[in-house]
Design a protein around this motif. Structure first.
Motif, short mmCIF file in Angstrom:
data_model
loop_
_atom_site.label_atom_id
_atom_site.label_comp_id
_atom_site.label_asym_id
_atom_site.label_seq_id
_atom_site.Cartn_x
_atom_site.Cartn_y
_atom_site.Cartn_z
N TRP A 281 52.66 42.35 44.02
CA TRP A 281 52.28 44.55 45.12
C TRP A 281 52.47 45.40 43.85
O TRP A 281 52.07 45.73 42.63
N ALA A 282 54.08 44.91 42.65
CA ALA A 282 54.55 46.24 41.71
C ALA A 282 53.52 45.65 40.64
O ALA A 282 52.85 46.30 39.86
N ARG A 283 53.26 44.24 39.61
CA ARG A 283 52.43 44.09 38.87
C ARG A 283 50.70 44.67 39.26
O ARG A 283 50.65 45.42 38.17
N SER A 284 50.68 44.30 40.24
CA SER A 284 48.92 44.70 40.64
C SER A 284 48.97 46.49 40.75
O SER A 284 47.98 47.62 40.46
N ARG A 285 49.93 47.28 40.98
CA ARG A 285 50.55 48.41 40.95
C ARG A 285 50.73 49.25 38.83
O ARG A 285 50.00 50.50 38.55
#
Length: 164
Positions: free
Chosen positions: A23-27
């Motif tokens: 999730w963090a990488r996608s943001r």
């Protein structure tokens, strides 16, 4: 400065650590931080450590929050927070060479420019920040001047908020 603030609900399940990293990488891309930059890898490692601590040591649900500078930001602060419902204070440990755990807060201390924690209602919030300026080149440029346990919160003007 425009700041994108996003958050993710975390269940007390070890599988949530991988979900939080994805999730963090996608943001990151929307904030101008490319996935292959050292800064992105540092942020993902910090997410992994803080979410792991929340899941393993509290057994309570938690909330992961990222505050990311907009793509056009010059001097900026990237802030990561994990809030949980446990009042147990985070305790840095010193692990020996054979230990399989106990290094998380030492990693946070070594990678973040500032980190700390505060009590919050019936729980606590653990946070860390990386300073990133114009022309910064990843974690090497953003990870200097470590000051453990403290530092002021980033200004919260111009926040765009997304809850997941």
């Amino acid at each position: 400065m425009q700041v994108l603030q996003v958050q993710l609900e975390i269940r007390p399940d070890p599988a949530e650590v991988g979900r939080a990293r994805r999730w963090a990488r996608s943001r990151l891309a929307g904030s101008g931080i490319q996935a292959d930059e050292p800064l992105a890898e540092t942020l993902i490692l910090l997410v992994s450590e803080l979410v792991t601590n929340a899941v393993v040591h509290t057994g309570c649900p938690a909330v992961l929050r990222l505050s990311l500078p907009g793509a056009a930001a010059g001097e900026a602060i990237v802030r990561l927070e994990v809030a949980d419902r446990s009042v147990r204070a985070p305790v840095p440990r010193w692990a020996d060479d054979d230990a399989t755990g106990g290094r998380g807060l030492a990693l946070v201390d070594g990678l973040a420019d500032r980190w700390g924690w505060t009590t919050e209602g019936a729980g606590k919030r653990i946070w860390c920040e990386l300073d990133c300026g114009a022309g910064s080149r990843g974690a090497a440029a953003c990870g200097s001047g470590v000051v453990p346990y403290g530092g002021a919160a980033a200004a919260r003007e111009g926040i765009t908020y997304e809850a997941v």
